[in-house]
Each structure stands twice: as C-alpha cells, then as structure tokens.
Motif scaffolding. Structure first.
Motif, PDB file in Angstrom:
ATOM      1  N   THR A  97      -1.337   7.566  -4.066  1.00 10.13           N
ATOM      2  CA  THR A  97      -1.552   7.722  -2.630  1.00 10.13           C
ATOM      3  C   THR A  97      -0.200   7.700  -1.946  1.00 10.13           C
ATOM      4  OG1 THR A  97      -3.655   6.530  -2.818  1.00 10.13           O
ATOM      5  CG2 THR A  97      -2.744   6.803  -0.609  1.00 10.13           C
ATOM      6  N   GLN A  98       0.176   8.818  -1.339  1.00  7.58           N
ATOM      7  CA  GLN A  98       1.505   8.922  -0.740  1.00  7.58           C
ATOM      8  C   GLN A  98       1.434   9.212   0.751  1.00  7.58           C
ATOM      9  OE1 GLN A  98       3.407  11.865  -3.496  1.00  7.58           O
ATOM     10  NE2 GLN A  98       4.866  10.224  -3.790  1.00  7.58           N
ATOM     11  N   GLY A  99       2.505   8.872   1.428  1.00  8.35           N
ATOM     12  CA  GLY A  99       2.621   9.136   2.845  1.00  8.35           C
ATOM     13  C   GLY A  99       3.099   7.913   3.596  1.00  8.35           C
ATOM     14  N   PRO A 100       3.490   8.076   4.854  1.00  5.18           N
ATOM     15  CA  PRO A 100       3.903   6.925   5.670  1.00  5.18           C
ATOM     16  C   PRO A 100       2.761   5.932   5.804  1.00  5.18           C
ATOM     17  CG  PRO A 100       4.509   9.017   6.718  1.00  5.18           C
ATOM     18  CD  PRO A 100       3.601   9.354   5.578  1.00  5.18           C
ATOM     19  N   ILE A 101       3.039   4.673   5.586  1.00  4.67           N
ATOM     20  CA  ILE A 101       1.984   3.659   5.619  1.00  4.67           C
ATOM     21  C   ILE A 101       1.266   3.662   6.965  1.00  4.67           C
ATOM     22  CG2 ILE A 101       1.523   1.183   5.478  1.00  4.67           C
ATOM     23  CD1 ILE A 101       3.864   0.964   3.539  1.00  4.67           C
ATOM     24  N   GLU A 102       2.006   3.947   8.024  1.00  8.14           N
ATOM     25  CA  GLU A 102       1.426   3.935   9.366  1.00  8.14           C
ATOM     26  C   GLU A 102       0.270   4.920   9.512  1.00  8.14           C
ATOM     27  OE1 GLU A 102       2.745   4.613  14.065  1.00  8.14           O
ATOM     28  OE2 GLU A 102       4.210   4.848  12.449  1.00  8.14           O
ATOM     29  N   ILE A 103       0.326   6.037   8.810  1.00 10.19           N
ATOM     30  CA  ILE A 103      -0.690   7.060   9.018  1.00 10.19           C
ATOM     31  C   ILE A 103      -1.712   7.146   7.872  1.00 10.19           C
ATOM     32  CG2 ILE A 103       0.973   8.377  10.380  1.00 10.19           C
ATOM     33  CD1 ILE A 103       1.057  10.429   8.142  1.00 10.19           C
ATOM     34  N   LEU A 104      -1.506   6.376   6.813  1.00  9.14           N
ATOM     35  CA  LEU A 104      -2.469   6.389   5.710  1.00  9.14           C
ATOM     36  C   LEU A 104      -3.736   5.638   6.101  1.00  9.14           C
ATOM     37  CD1 LEU A 104      -0.198   5.660   2.605  1.00  9.14           C
ATOM     38  CD2 LEU A 104      -1.329   7.821   3.174  1.00  9.14           C
ATOM     39  N   LEU A 105      -4.866   6.149   5.664  1.00 10.69           N
ATOM     40  CA  LEU A 105      -6.117   5.448   5.878  1.00 10.69           C
ATOM     41  C   LEU A 105      -6.159   4.213   4.983  1.00 10.69           C
ATOM     42  CD1 LEU A 105      -8.621   8.450   5.911  1.00 10.69           C
ATOM     43  CD2 LEU A 105      -7.724   7.198   7.885  1.00 10.69           C
ATOM     44  N   LEU A 106      -6.606   3.094   5.545  1.00 11.71           N
ATOM     45  CA  LEU A 106      -6.699   1.877   4.751  1.00 11.71           C
ATOM     46  C   LEU A 106      -7.661   2.051   3.582  1.00 11.71           C
ATOM     47  CD1 LEU A 106      -6.641  -1.004   7.389  1.00 11.71           C
ATOM     48  CD2 LEU A 106      -4.813  -0.243   5.874  1.00 11.71           C
ATOM     49  N   ASP A 107      -8.684   2.862   3.752  1.00 11.29           N
ATOM     50  CA  ASP A 107      -9.614   3.109   2.648  1.00 11.29           C
ATOM     51  C   ASP A 107      -8.915   3.798   1.486  1.00 11.29           C
ATOM     52  OD1 ASP A 107     -11.755   1.893   3.820  1.00 11.29           O
ATOM     53  OD2 ASP A 107     -12.716   3.745   4.512  1.00 11.29           O
ATOM     54  N   ALA A 108      -7.947   4.672   1.773  1.00 11.63           N
ATOM     55  CA  ALA A 108      -7.197   5.332   0.703  1.00 11.63           C
ATOM     56  C   ALA A 108      -6.327   4.330  -0.049  1.00 11.63           C
ATOM     57  CB  ALA A 108      -6.331   6.455   1.281  1.00 11.63           C
ATOM     58  N   ILE A 109      -5.727   3.401   0.686  1.00 10.57           N
ATOM     59  CA  ILE A 109      -4.908   2.369   0.050  1.00 10.57           C
ATOM     60  C   ILE A 109      -5.794   1.436  -0.780  1.00 10.57           C
ATOM     61  CG2 ILE A 109      -3.351   0.420   0.471  1.00 10.57           C
ATOM     62  CD1 ILE A 109      -2.424   1.864   3.018  1.00 10.57           C
ATOM     63  N   ARG A 110      -6.957   1.083  -0.240  1.00 12.54           N
ATOM     64  CA  ARG A 110      -7.886   0.246  -1.005  1.00 12.54           C
ATOM     65  C   ARG A 110      -8.300   0.930  -2.298  1.00 12.54           C
ATOM     66  NH1 ARG A 110     -10.325  -0.631   4.236  1.00 12.54           N
ATOM     67  NH2 ARG A 110      -9.825  -2.741   4.973  1.00 12.54           N
ATOM     68  N   HIS A 111      -8.547   2.237  -2.229  1.00 11.09           N
ATOM     69  CA  HIS A 111      -8.960   2.960  -3.440  1.00 11.09           C
ATOM     70  C   HIS A 111      -7.862   2.929  -4.493  1.00 11.09           C
ATOM     71  CE1 HIS A 111     -11.002   5.796  -5.990  1.00 11.09           C
ATOM     72  NE2 HIS A 111      -9.948   6.589  -5.976  1.00 11.09           N
ATOM     73  N   GLU A 112      -6.612   3.037  -4.053  1.00 11.42           N
ATOM     74  CA  GLU A 112      -5.487   2.960  -4.998  1.00 11.42           C
ATOM     75  C   GLU A 112      -5.517   1.619  -5.741  1.00 11.42           C
ATOM     76  OE1 GLU A 112      -1.113   4.049  -6.065  1.00 11.42           O
ATOM     77  OE2 GLU A 112      -2.365   5.149  -4.681  1.00 11.42           O
ATOM     78  N   PHE A 113      -5.745   0.547  -5.012  1.00 11.42           N
ATOM     79  CA  PHE A 113      -5.807  -0.771  -5.654  1.00 11.42           C
ATOM     80  C   PHE A 113      -7.063  -0.917  -6.505  1.00 11.42           C
ATOM     81  CE2 PHE A 113      -2.309  -1.735  -2.981  1.00 11.42           C
ATOM     82  CZ  PHE A 113      -1.690  -2.853  -3.512  1.00 11.42           C
ATOM     83  N   GLU A 114      -8.158  -0.311  -6.088  1.00  7.17           N
ATOM     84  CA  GLU A 114      -9.382  -0.371  -6.887  1.00  7.17           C
ATOM     85  C   GLU A 114      -9.169   0.257  -8.259  1.00  7.17           C
ATOM     86  OE1 GLU A 114     -12.245  -1.790  -6.542  1.00  7.17           O
ATOM     87  OE2 GLU A 114     -12.043  -2.537  -4.495  1.00  7.17           O
ATOM     88  N   VAL A 115      -8.441   1.379  -8.313  1.00  6.21           N
ATOM     89  CA  VAL A 115      -8.195   2.044  -9.591  1.00  6.21           C
ATOM     90  C   VAL A 115      -7.070   1.357 -10.358  1.00  6.21           C
ATOM     91  CG1 VAL A 115      -7.485   4.189 -10.716  1.00  6.21           C
ATOM     92  CG2 VAL A 115      -9.009   4.263  -8.732  1.00  6.21           C
ATOM     93  N   ASN A 116      -5.911   1.239  -9.715  1.00  6.67           N
ATOM     94  CA  ASN A 116      -4.699   0.816 -10.422  1.00  6.67           C
ATOM     95  C   ASN A 116      -4.663  -0.675 -10.750  1.00  6.67           C
ATOM     96  OD1 ASN A 116      -4.081   3.461  -9.910  1.00  6.67           O
ATOM     97  ND2 ASN A 116      -2.257   3.056  -8.699  1.00  6.67           N
ATOM     98  N   VAL A 117      -5.360  -1.475  -9.974  1.00  4.80           N
ATOM     99  CA  VAL A 117      -5.328  -2.930 -10.208  1.00  4.80           C
ATOM    100  C   VAL A 117      -6.691  -3.427 -10.696  1.00  4.80           C
ATOM    101  CG1 VAL A 117      -4.858  -5.198  -9.209  1.00  4.80           C
ATOM    102  CG2 VAL A 117      -3.549  -3.205  -8.444  1.00  4.80           C
TER     103      VAL A 117
END
Length: 281
Positions: A97-117
């Motif tokens: 999941t790439q991009g400026p943290i300010e504009i990323l959807l929190l759901d996209a960041i959560r999904h990254e942690f759901e898969v990678n962690v």
C-alpha cells in the motif's frame, strides 16, 4: 483441497505461492524433491503450479486474513503430513500500500496489516504443531524498508517492521522446541518493482487537485527514483534460489539479506552485510 495421500520426503509450506517470488520458491523447492503445499489467490494459479511442478506442488486458494480458512487449510496439510510434521514454512504472502499517509484510506492501511502481520501470525500459529513435530524452520520473507522506511511507503515499512519484531520474539519462544526462525530481507525484484511504480502511478492519477499540489511533485520524483532502481533489480527466480539456499543453511542464520540494493540500504542503518549478495547473522 489438500491431498491426504501418504507423503514422503521433506515438506514445505509457502504462502503467496501462486505468482511472483512465491511461485519461483515453490517450483525451486519442488525441483529439489520437496513436497510443497501453499496458498494461491485463484484456482487457475493452483492448477498452473500443479502442472508446472509435475504434481509436487499442491496449492489451496486461501485468504490468509481469514482465520477459519487458514486453520482449515493448515489442518488438511498437517493431516497429510502425519507424524513426520512440517520441515519448513516460508511466509511470503504480502501486499503493498503506497502513497502519502495523509491521503491513504485507513481501511487500506488496516488491510496491509491484516495480510502482512496478522495473516503471517495466523499461518505460523496454525502450523506450529506440525513444525514442532519435525523441529522445523520458519523463514519470514521481509523487505529492507522495515529498517529504512521511505516516503510514500509507510504502511509497507511499518507492517514489515512489525512482523520482524514478532519473528524475533518467535525465535526466542520457539527455540526450546527446536523450531528455528529466519528473517530474509530481500531487495527490489523486477516483478515487485513494477508493481510499486504502477501503484504510485495509480495514486498520482487518483489525487484531487489539492492533493496533487501538496504531493504531486515529490511523489513524481520518488517514482522516477524507484524506476531507476529497476535497472539493478534482481530477477525473481534468482532471488528465489537465494531464499532457498538460506532456508536450507545450517546452522540457521537469524537474519539474511538477498540483493545488492538491500545490502546497500541496510548499510545505511549500520548493518554490515558480507559481499556476494547474502548476509547471515
């Protein structure tokens, strides 16, 4: 479904084995005589690997973020392996999941942690009984960004840093049972690199005018630098061969590095890799 016919020889589970690095790792291990189980994103990937490996790779369509699905898959593999247990688990599945943290959807960041962690933890825990039987080894494929995070790659860097910490704790907790844990830090690959630049392009194209004013120039500069790194990127098959070599190394290293760019980046964080493309600690 996982075959429950009798299995002989060394066994391995590879997550994210349907494409890219995971596919090359699965095929490489199958060629060495391993019985290979793993996860795929689609039935087409699973059939492709079965045919390409002459039946030595058995993939199951499984979303590692779904705990019940992981447990069912692991139960089937464990039953197929029987008393021999599991020799090797290579945790390779991840998302970016790439991009400026300010504009990323929190759901996209959560999904990254759901898969990678959480996905990685779910897989490890599900296979620990089989790994203990064989006094096996866990290999966690990771990225140098865990040690040297870059702009516009915050979720990836953070999630990989988190699984690196969990891996260190697993190493200590599982040592009494003879289960080894190795973290393999890889550099850019031709397949992974193109995915990164494509993701950045999609982010740039989806920006509002205000977001583009804030981040467009720096994101463009970063994307060009990332593209230039492709010239020295490792081929996926070459990276897979080195991951396999590390996975079979005795004694087991706690950490290992694959790729000149990963070595260079880790030097910036006071690591001291040895020459030749790999470093063991």
């Amino acid at each position: 479904m996982v075959s429950t016919s009798p299995r002989f020889g060394r066994s391995v589970v590879v997550t994210g084995a349907g494409a890219g690095l995971g596919r090359d790792i699965a095929l490489g291990l199958a060629a060495k005589g391993y019985i290979v189980f793993g996860t795929a994103m689609s039935a087409a990937e699973a059939l492709d690997l079965r045919d390409a490996s002459g039946g030595r790779v058995s993939l199951t369509v499984c979303d590692v973020t779904k705990a019940m699905g992981v447990e069912a898959w692991a139960s089937g593999v464990t039953e197929a392996l029987g008393a021999a247990g599991l020799n090797l688990l290579i945790n390779n599945a991840d998302v970016l999941t790439q991009g400026p943290i300010e504009i990323l959807l929190l759901d996209a960041i959560r999904h990254e942690f759901e898969v990678n962690v959480f996905g990685a933890l779910s897989v490890i825990n599900a296979f620990l009984p089989a790994l203990r039987k064989a006094r096996g080894r866990i290999v966690q494929v990771n990225t140098w960004m865990a040690s040297l995070p870059l702009p516009f790659s915050g979720p990836s860097a953070a999630s990989h840093a988190a699984i690196e910490v969990f891996s260190a704790v697993y190493r200590a907790e599982l040592k009494p049972f003879g289960v080894e844990v190795v973290v393999v830090t890889t550099g850019n690959m031709k397949t992974g690199g193109s995915a990164k630049t494509s993701a950045l392009a999609r982010i740039a194209n989806g920006m509002t005018s205000g977001q583009r004013k804030l981040y467009g120039k720096t994101l463009g500069t970063f994307a060009k630098g990332l593209s230039s790194m492709q010239a020295v990127s490792f081929d996926s098959a070459a990276t897979a061969a080195q991951v396999i070599e590390i996975a079979e190394q005795h004694p087991a290293p706690s950490r290992a590095v694959v790729g000149a760019d990963a070595e260079e980046m880790l030097r910036a964080t006071h690591e001291s890799p040895t020459p030749g493309g790999m470093h063991s600690a």
